[in-house]
Design a protein around this motif. Sequence first.
Motif, PDB file in Angstrom:
ATOM      1  N   ASN A  71       0.856  -1.172   0.000  1.00 46.52           N
ATOM      2  CA  ASN A  71       0.000   0.000   0.000  1.00 46.52           C
ATOM      3  C   ASN A  71       0.905   1.239   0.000  1.00 46.52           C
ATOM      4  OD1 ASN A  71      -2.092   1.694   0.330  1.00 46.52           O
ATOM      5  ND2 ASN A  71      -2.622   1.036   2.415  1.00 46.52           N
TER       6      ASN A  71
ATOM      7  N   ILE B 273       1.744   5.030   0.199  1.00 55.38           N
ATOM      8  CA  ILE B 273       1.169   6.303   0.636  1.00 55.38           C
ATOM      9  C   ILE B 273       2.226   7.373   0.413  1.00 55.38           C
ATOM     10  CG2 ILE B 273       0.229   7.587   2.572  1.00 55.38           C
ATOM     11  CD1 ILE B 273      -0.564   4.962   3.820  1.00 55.38           C
ATOM     12  N   GLN B 274       1.858   8.411  -0.283  1.00 55.76           N
ATOM     13  CA  GLN B 274       2.826   9.472  -0.549  1.00 55.76           C
ATOM     14  C   GLN B 274       3.166  10.226   0.733  1.00 55.76           C
ATOM     15  OE1 GLN B 274       4.719  10.106  -3.112  1.00 55.76           O
ATOM     16  NE2 GLN B 274       3.787   8.272  -3.983  1.00 55.76           N
ATOM     17  N   PRO B 275       4.433  10.310   1.087  1.00 51.61           N
ATOM     18  CA  PRO B 275       4.773  11.124   2.261  1.00 51.61           C
ATOM     19  C   PRO B 275       4.541  12.610   1.969  1.00 51.61           C
ATOM     20  CG  PRO B 275       6.766  10.259   1.224  1.00 51.61           C
ATOM     21  CD  PRO B 275       5.605   9.673   0.474  1.00 51.61           C
ATOM     22  N   ARG B 276       4.247  13.336   3.006  1.00 53.85           N
ATOM     23  CA  ARG B 276       4.010  14.783   2.834  1.00 53.85           C
ATOM     24  C   ARG B 276       5.316  15.547   2.875  1.00 53.85           C
ATOM     25  NH1 ARG B 276      -0.154  16.227   7.182  1.00 53.85           N
ATOM     26  NH2 ARG B 276      -0.224  18.180   6.004  1.00 53.85           N
ATOM     27  N   ARG B 277       6.319  14.992   3.513  1.00 60.71           N
ATOM     28  CA  ARG B 277       7.667  15.578   3.505  1.00 60.71           C
ATOM     29  C   ARG B 277       8.651  14.444   3.733  1.00 60.71           C
ATOM     30  NH1 ARG B 277       4.973  16.768   7.970  1.00 60.71           N
ATOM     31  NH2 ARG B 277       4.095  18.712   7.260  1.00 60.71           N
TER      32      ARG B 277
ATOM     33  N   ASN C 112       4.365   1.031   6.851  1.00 60.49           N
ATOM     34  CA  ASN C 112       3.441   2.122   7.169  1.00 60.49           C
ATOM     35  C   ASN C 112       2.810   1.942   8.545  1.00 60.49           C
ATOM     36  OD1 ASN C 112       3.585   3.812   4.853  1.00 60.49           O
ATOM     37  ND2 ASN C 112       2.508   2.229   3.708  1.00 60.49           N
TER      38      ASN C 112
ATOM     39  N   HIS D 113       2.368   3.766  10.892  1.00 61.70           N
ATOM     40  CA  HIS D 113       1.524   4.849  11.419  1.00 61.70           C
ATOM     41  C   HIS D 113       0.047   4.598  11.151  1.00 61.70           C
ATOM     42  CE1 HIS D 113       2.211   6.020   7.211  1.00 61.70           C
ATOM     43  NE2 HIS D 113       1.064   6.670   7.293  1.00 61.70           N
ATOM     44  N   LEU D 114      -0.259   3.710  10.192  1.00 62.01           N
ATOM     45  CA  LEU D 114      -1.671   3.418   9.921  1.00 62.01           C
ATOM     46  C   LEU D 114      -2.293   2.556  11.009  1.00 62.01           C
ATOM     47  CD1 LEU D 114      -1.518   2.703   6.085  1.00 62.01           C
ATOM     48  CD2 LEU D 114      -2.249   4.791   7.232  1.00 62.01           C
TER      49      LEU D 114
ATOM     50  N   TYR E 235       4.413  12.035   7.598  1.00 61.63           N
ATOM     51  CA  TYR E 235       2.969  11.924   7.344  1.00 61.63           C
ATOM     52  C   TYR E 235       2.092  12.847   8.184  1.00 61.63           C
ATOM     53  CZ  TYR E 235       4.544   7.947   4.706  1.00 61.63           C
ATOM     54  OH  TYR E 235       5.197   7.167   3.790  1.00 61.63           O
ATOM     55  N   PHE E 236       2.675  13.479   9.205  1.00 61.30           N
ATOM     56  CA  PHE E 236       1.850  14.332  10.074  1.00 61.30           C
ATOM     57  C   PHE E 236       2.504  15.703  10.261  1.00 61.30           C
ATOM     58  CE2 PHE E 236       0.848   9.967  11.267  1.00 61.30           C
ATOM     59  CZ  PHE E 236      -0.540   9.982  11.297  1.00 61.30           C
TER      60      PHE E 236
ATOM     61  N   PRO F 214      -5.627  19.232   8.505  1.00 57.79           N
ATOM     62  CA  PRO F 214      -5.106  18.332   7.464  1.00 57.79           C
ATOM     63  C   PRO F 214      -4.775  16.942   8.016  1.00 57.79           C
ATOM     64  CG  PRO F 214      -4.022  20.472   7.333  1.00 57.79           C
ATOM     65  CD  PRO F 214      -4.874  20.488   8.566  1.00 57.79           C
TER      66      PRO F 214
ATOM     67  N   LEU G 158      -6.468  13.659   6.251  1.00 58.36           N
ATOM     68  CA  LEU G 158      -5.668  12.576   5.668  1.00 58.36           C
ATOM     69  C   LEU G 158      -5.912  11.253   6.376  1.00 58.36           C
ATOM     70  CD1 LEU G 158      -2.326  14.332   4.865  1.00 58.36           C
ATOM     71  CD2 LEU G 158      -3.604  12.854   3.315  1.00 58.36           C
TER      72      LEU G 158
ATOM     73  N   TRP H 142      -7.022   7.793   4.689  1.00 62.06           N
ATOM     74  CA  TRP H 142      -6.261   6.525   4.786  1.00 62.06           C
ATOM     75  C   TRP H 142      -7.147   5.405   5.321  1.00 62.06           C
ATOM     76  CZ3 TRP H 142      -1.877   9.368   7.835  1.00 62.06           C
ATOM     77  CH2 TRP H 142      -1.077  10.115   6.936  1.00 62.06           C
TER      78      TRP H 142
ATOM     79  N   HIS I 120      -9.603   4.291   2.750  1.00 55.48           N
ATOM     80  CA  HIS I 120      -8.913   3.514   1.735  1.00 55.48           C
ATOM     81  C   HIS I 120      -8.653   2.083   2.221  1.00 55.48           C
ATOM     82  CE1 HIS I 120      -6.333   2.923  -1.762  1.00 55.48           C
ATOM     83  NE2 HIS I 120      -5.495   2.300  -0.949  1.00 55.48           N
ATOM     84  N   ARG I 121      -8.280   1.970   3.497  1.00 58.61           N
ATOM     85  CA  ARG I 121      -8.019   0.641   4.053  1.00 58.61           C
ATOM     86  C   ARG I 121      -9.277  -0.207   4.080  1.00 58.61           C
ATOM     87  NH1 ARG I 121      -5.168   0.600   9.647  1.00 58.61           N
ATOM     88  NH2 ARG I 121      -3.842  -1.124   9.034  1.00 58.61           N
TER      89      ARG I 121
END
Lengths: 332, 505
Positions: free
Chosen positions: A8, A10-14, B84, B86-87, B156-157, B490, B494, B498, B501-502
């Motif tokens: 899966n 996911i594009q990182p934001r930074r 990932n 963080h999900l 991601y955050f 934001p 997001l 996510w 989507h999952r």
Amino acid sequence: MSLEIKTNVIQPRRHTYDHIAKRLGADKPASRYQEGTWDLQPTTNFHYRPTWDPSREIYDKSLTAIEMEDWYSFNDPRQLYYGTYTMARHKMMEAEENHFKFINKSNMMASMNEAWQQKVKEFLLPMRHYEWGANMNNCDCSDKAYGTAISQVALFAAMDRLGIAQIISRVGLLLDDSTGKSLDQAKVDWMENDLWQGVRRMTEDSFVVKDWFELLVAQNLSMDGVVFPLFYQHFDEAGQQHGGAPMSMLNEFMQDWGKDEKRWLDHLLKVTAAESPENAALLSKWASVWTDRAIEAFTPIASHVLGGGADEAMTSIRMEITKRAQKSGIEI
Amino acid sequence: MAEKRKKKLGIKQRYSMLTRGLGWDTTYQDMDKVFPYDNYEGIIIHDWEGWEDPFRLTMDAYWKFQSEKEKKLYAVIDSFAQNNGHLGITDARYVNALKLFLTGVSPLEYQAARGFTHVGRQFRGVGPRVACQMQAIDELRHVQTQIHSMSHYNKYFDGLHSAPHMHDRVWYLSVPKSFFDDARTAGPFEFLTSISFAFEYVLTNLLFVPFMSGAAFNGDMATVTFGFSAQSDEARHMTLGLEVIKFMLEQDERNIPIVQRWMDKWFWRGTRMLALVAMMMDYMLPKRVMSWREAWDIYFTEAGGALFADLARYGIKPPKYADIATKEAEHISHQAWHIFYNYTHAAAFHTWVPGKEELDWLSEKYPTTFDKYYRPRLEYLDKEEKAGRRFYNDTLPMLCQVCQIPMGFTDMDDPTTISFEVSEYNGDKYHTCSLGCKDIFDYEPAKYVQAWLPVHQIYQGNCGGAEVPDVLKWYNFNLGADNLEYNGSPDQKLWDEWQAHRKKA
């Protein structure tokens, strides 16, 4: 054909922290060395001045006469942060530990000529105190240095010197059947024997050097520049004809460590000297004064071990330091 | 055979030979010049050899243990990023606890590394010096591993991108920063009392542990693995904290009142900083570990009580104002959260009104106070937000001169009256939030008048400009992303995408 596991995405934001991206010039993935080093040290808005020295801030650029536009111009060429540091040292120590085990098991120390065993006690064991001094000095540099890049290499060096002092002490315990008598005698030599007083005086004088960069040059370039080739190459070679093979094995850690020290130190000096002619002049002055002193201080012990060969050894050591310094843009 | 005849040294004896035996009394330079800072605080040491090594690690063992722990930790961090991780957390609101940790606590680990390096050079006793140096390099480990674990979250955050810059500037981060600056500018014995004893020994279960337990409860495998990995380091640091206290108390009875005053001071300064942890535990964790009140009862009242009973034989009393701090445990998390709810437009993390079930949990955990004082206020704020009138406080608060928390805490016997104290020094008035902070100020006013108080600095024009957005840009905030209410942020948007989507997948 290649295997492809579907994940899966996911594009990182930074890709990294802002201050890291700023130094990289773009938001792109950064190394662990970079994220764990750059800009970690606070730089501004300190709340109080030290009660132990109100003339300075907690972190203060003026603790050395060296001036840098950016104290992160230097980066450790070994890219060591805590994790990679401990892993690298553990690897070196594992090899050293095997040497200790092997020598102990085969009672190999006894194969060394007795007169040479005595010599080793005289020239090597007092060096545990020199290493402890090097620990104090690197600790002091790490304390006063500006920026994480230099402060952390100095802290690693400080811990390394404690480690080396402990390796030397263990050599003593191998030589004295673990009674500790050889270490007691080595301390008496360090405190009283004329052979050592120049070294001890120099070490103690270095403890009160105010400018941390001068101290870093004095300890790591000048004093160590004499010590590592003299004790772990020249003395090691001299031991060969006296059955000194076990000492050669045990010297491996120090030989490797000396090379490792040069890697970061020479690069640091190069970056610092290249910054300005004023920096280069300061480094030249410090390197000249302390190298002269170090050569002089270690000459009696060199003569004690190498006899007539001492002059030649010291001349080659001096040339080596001068050459290294020159490569870094420093004239001695 | 030869091997068998060799006498094996005991651990203690061997360790002593490999450490203490290395030092010597200097004669070419005066010892007081070599160690200029270890006697001006008034602590009298007759015999440095009386120091009991709190742990006995030679460097070979240190490198071995620590490198093994590092290998395991980085394997988990890598796998967390690759998959990932963080999900898998409970909810994106949880990440706000990490924002507070990375900007507020991790920089303290760095300060600790440098502080222990300083004292690791400055004590004239070899035993304490070696112990401090090991803690110095451990603390470097902690800050670096925290930065590396949270590096993935930063991708991601919001709110995690500029921790060092923010720590030096942002108003609420001056609370932890001034705490550590205070310790670092104190002498070496006070530094150890503040950090090793008060912080690491007495309060660590209320600071470090709640964050790590919070991570475990909320599916944050990266952070909790760091926590487990750091546990054995922390255990060493705690034994150092207890040893330094015993060492000072055993050396000379004239040390007792000095140590007592430091304990009083650092206990109070510590509990003030813990207000941030209290609100994290009660409000920021989607899945709660225990209430702040419960944590306080277990880790301070019970465990701390036993500790101070043990120290009583030296003539040490429990910290002054411990009774007030215990009363505060009932209120402090709610009051602190309210302060941040007011000023979340100027904070690099989000706030929100807890959901109904969460409010019920708080009612249950704080049966005598929450429904009476705090629930109605939160319900009112919730109603206002839902009506499109999310409340933000546009004035700047007055800060306590010592702990630097906005003066929003109340008298604990009357939670509707703001508490404050006044001192005079050189003809100026200085305000503090409590008797504890006032005592600290009054004992060393020349120190505390130096404080870099963020609100004063903003008004003096030293923080980027005259308007709040100028100041926030100077903080390096991404306006509209790092700050403001969680609902509509934001981060939230997001996270919902996510999760949707999952579910689809």
